[in-house]
Write an enzyme that holds these catalytic residues in place. Structure first.
Site, PDB file in Angstrom:
ATOM      1  N   GLY A  60       0.796  -1.224   0.000  1.00 11.32           N
ATOM      2  CA  GLY A  60       0.000   0.000   0.000  1.00 11.32           C
ATOM      3  C   GLY A  60       0.825   1.268   0.000  1.00 11.32           C
ATOM      4  O   GLY A  60       0.453   2.257  -0.648  1.00 11.32           O
TER       5      GLY A  60
ATOM      6  N   GLN B 267      -7.256  -0.548   4.210  1.00 10.05           N
ATOM      7  CA  GLN B 267      -7.992  -1.135   5.331  1.00 10.05           C
ATOM      8  C   GLN B 267      -9.348  -1.689   4.926  1.00 10.05           C
ATOM      9  O   GLN B 267      -9.933  -2.483   5.659  1.00 10.05           O
ATOM     10  CB  GLN B 267      -8.191  -0.083   6.426  1.00 10.05           C
ATOM     11  CG  GLN B 267      -6.955   0.215   7.231  1.00 10.05           C
ATOM     12  CD  GLN B 267      -6.469  -0.952   8.063  1.00 10.05           C
ATOM     13  OE1 GLN B 267      -7.250  -1.804   8.479  1.00 10.05           O
ATOM     14  NE2 GLN B 267      -5.179  -0.993   8.326  1.00 10.05           N
TER      15      GLN B 267
ATOM     16  N   THR C 131      11.553  -7.380 -11.359  1.00 13.20           N
ATOM     17  CA  THR C 131      11.020  -8.726 -11.547  1.00 13.20           C
ATOM     18  C   THR C 131       9.810  -8.946 -10.646  1.00 13.20           C
ATOM     19  O   THR C 131       9.857  -8.688  -9.443  1.00 13.20           O
ATOM     20  CB  THR C 131      12.106  -9.776 -11.236  1.00 13.20           C
ATOM     21  OG1 THR C 131      13.221  -9.546 -12.094  1.00 13.20           O
ATOM     22  CG2 THR C 131      11.572 -11.183 -11.453  1.00 13.20           C
TER      23      THR C 131
ATOM     24  N   CYS D 227       2.075   1.672  12.040  1.00  6.02           N
ATOM     25  CA  CYS D 227       3.083   2.357  11.230  1.00  6.02           C
ATOM     26  C   CYS D 227       3.591   3.623  11.894  1.00  6.02           C
ATOM     27  O   CYS D 227       4.547   4.232  11.422  1.00  6.02           O
ATOM     28  CB  CYS D 227       2.508   2.677   9.854  1.00  6.02           C
ATOM     29  SG  CYS D 227       1.964   1.206   8.970  1.00  6.02           S
TER      30      CYS D 227
END
Length: 409
Positions: free
Chosen positions: A75, A201, A259, A349
């Site tokens: 995110g 969320q 990748t 966070c």
């Protein structure tokens, strides 16, 4: 012997355990089917087919087309990409003389807020819309901001939209309030401004359909709905394009170099399909258990207030959030951990930051005796009535101890 005091994980808004079905689907791409999808031999082709299938399956869960979905590392990358990409797109279209603005809200995740702050230092004007006491962005505030910016552009003789992007989250990660994104997006579009929503969320927890929301871009992250960490996606509506954030190779149709994480993409798609199956029924049951927990905690201990919107239809079903008077939130989380409960104060966070949560402050809770005592319990959809009963015992007891200890400091 069975553990008499089971540990209760109530921090699912931070991350969720990996779904066994998702792990099983990922295993071949972590072992024998290890090919690089960019190659042309059969091992590479098998990986490319798996990646295409995962993209199509994940997109279907969002009401999107496969070519509108780009896999990212999560995110935070998706949020940074859309904000920076929208600014670059605006400058490419309208030139250096057009003032560049972003509009977001005061309660966004730090992935949005910190990117917006970095863009401010680079000359972008950013407006942080306030919210009401339940955490809702008011449509009138967005309309007034865009109208004022439109008038300013006209006064300066600038023929450009009033903003490069409006970005408002779909559901808040701390208090669970669901925003009226469809109405907000319609206002932005009426002023020729694209609209993004951080749905990290929300996806996998409430129905999310990009067409019904009317958004141009949407961010999501796999580990929030029992997928693996390190994989997310950015939806970009067909016809709406932004420059790449990561350049180098031609992966993700030239939009994101590097990748591809095939195993992660397969795990994300599998977990998202699993999470969105019978979503309404599971959400209704979870919300009822959540409301029971909130009631029991508030009844058991004085001076504890729920935060966010109390209406189950306008709140994520698994989030119970509170402010506790004369309680240090970090101390409370430590005590709960010792008592067998994983919880959070503010968002995971923001760990390491001091002071009240920016979300709690934006709700208008200014008194530090309340604001410092935020608590979030985020429940999984397999929570049981027995789990709720244990939480209803342990949480009030921990609040009382934290309050007593805080008073001694």
């Amino acid at each position: 012997m069975e553990d008499a005091t089971p540990y209760l994980y109530a921090d699912n808004a931070a991350t969720t355990p990996l779904s066994p079905r998702a792990l099983e689907a990922m295993m071949p791409y972590l072992t024998s089917m290890f090919g690089n999808p960019s190659g042309i031999h059969r091992v590479a082709r098998d990986a490319a087919l798996a990646l295409d299938d995962a993209r199509a399956r994940a997109a279907r869960c969002l009401g999107a087309a496969a070519h509108e979905l780009y896999f990212t590392s999560g995110g935070s990358e998706s949020d940074a990409w859309i904000l920076r990409g929208a600014v670059a797109r605006f400058r490419d279209r309208f030139g250096a003389d057009a003032p560049v603005r972003l509009i977001t809200s005061a309660i966004e995740h730090h992935a949005i807020l910190h990117t917006a702050e970095a863009l401010e230092r680079e000359g972008v004007a950013v407006t942080y819309l306030p919210v009401d006491g339940e955490g809702h962005v008011r449509t009138d505030d967005l309309e007034q901001e865009l109208a004022a910016a439109d008038a300013e552009n006209r006064a300066r003789g600038v023929d450009a939209p009033p903003a490069a992007l409006v970005s408002i989250m779909l559901a808040n990660n701390e208090v669970g309030t669901i925003e009226d994104v469809a109405a907000l997006a319609a206002i932005a579009h009426a002023h020729r401004v694209p609209f993004h929503t951080d749905a990290v969320q929300a996806v996998g927890h409430i129905p999310v359909d990009v067409a019904a929301l009317g958004v141009d871009a949407l961010s999501l992250s796999g580990h929030k709905f029992h997928g693996p960490r390190g994989i997310g996606a950015l939806y970009l509506r067909e016809g709406f394009s932004i420059p790449p954030l990561i350049r180098g190779g031609a992966q993700e149709r030239g939009m994101r170099a590097g990748t591809e994480n095939v195993a992660g993409a397969v795990g994300l798609a599998t977990a998202l399909e699993e999470a969105t199956a019978q979503l309404a029924e599971r959400g209704e049951c979870l919300a009822a258990l959540r409301d029971e927990l909130v009631r029991r905690i508030v009844d058991a201990v004085p001076d504890v207030r729920p935060t966010g919107d109390p209406d189950p239809a306008r709140r994520l079903p698994g989030i119970a959030s509170f402010v506790c008077h004369n309680v240090d939130g970090e101390l409370l989380v430590v005590l709960l951990d010792r008592d067998g409960v994983a919880a959070a104060t503010g968002s995971a966070c923001s760990t390491g930051e001091t002071g009240p949560s920016h979300v709690i402050a934006a709700l208008g809770i200014a008194d530090p005796r309340w604001a410092q005592g935020s608590l979030r319990l985020s429940l999984a959809d397999d929570v049981t009535a027995d789990d709720i009963a244990l939480l209803a015992e342990r949480v009030p007891a921990a609040i009382r101890r934290a309050r007593n200890l805080s008073a001694m400091v």
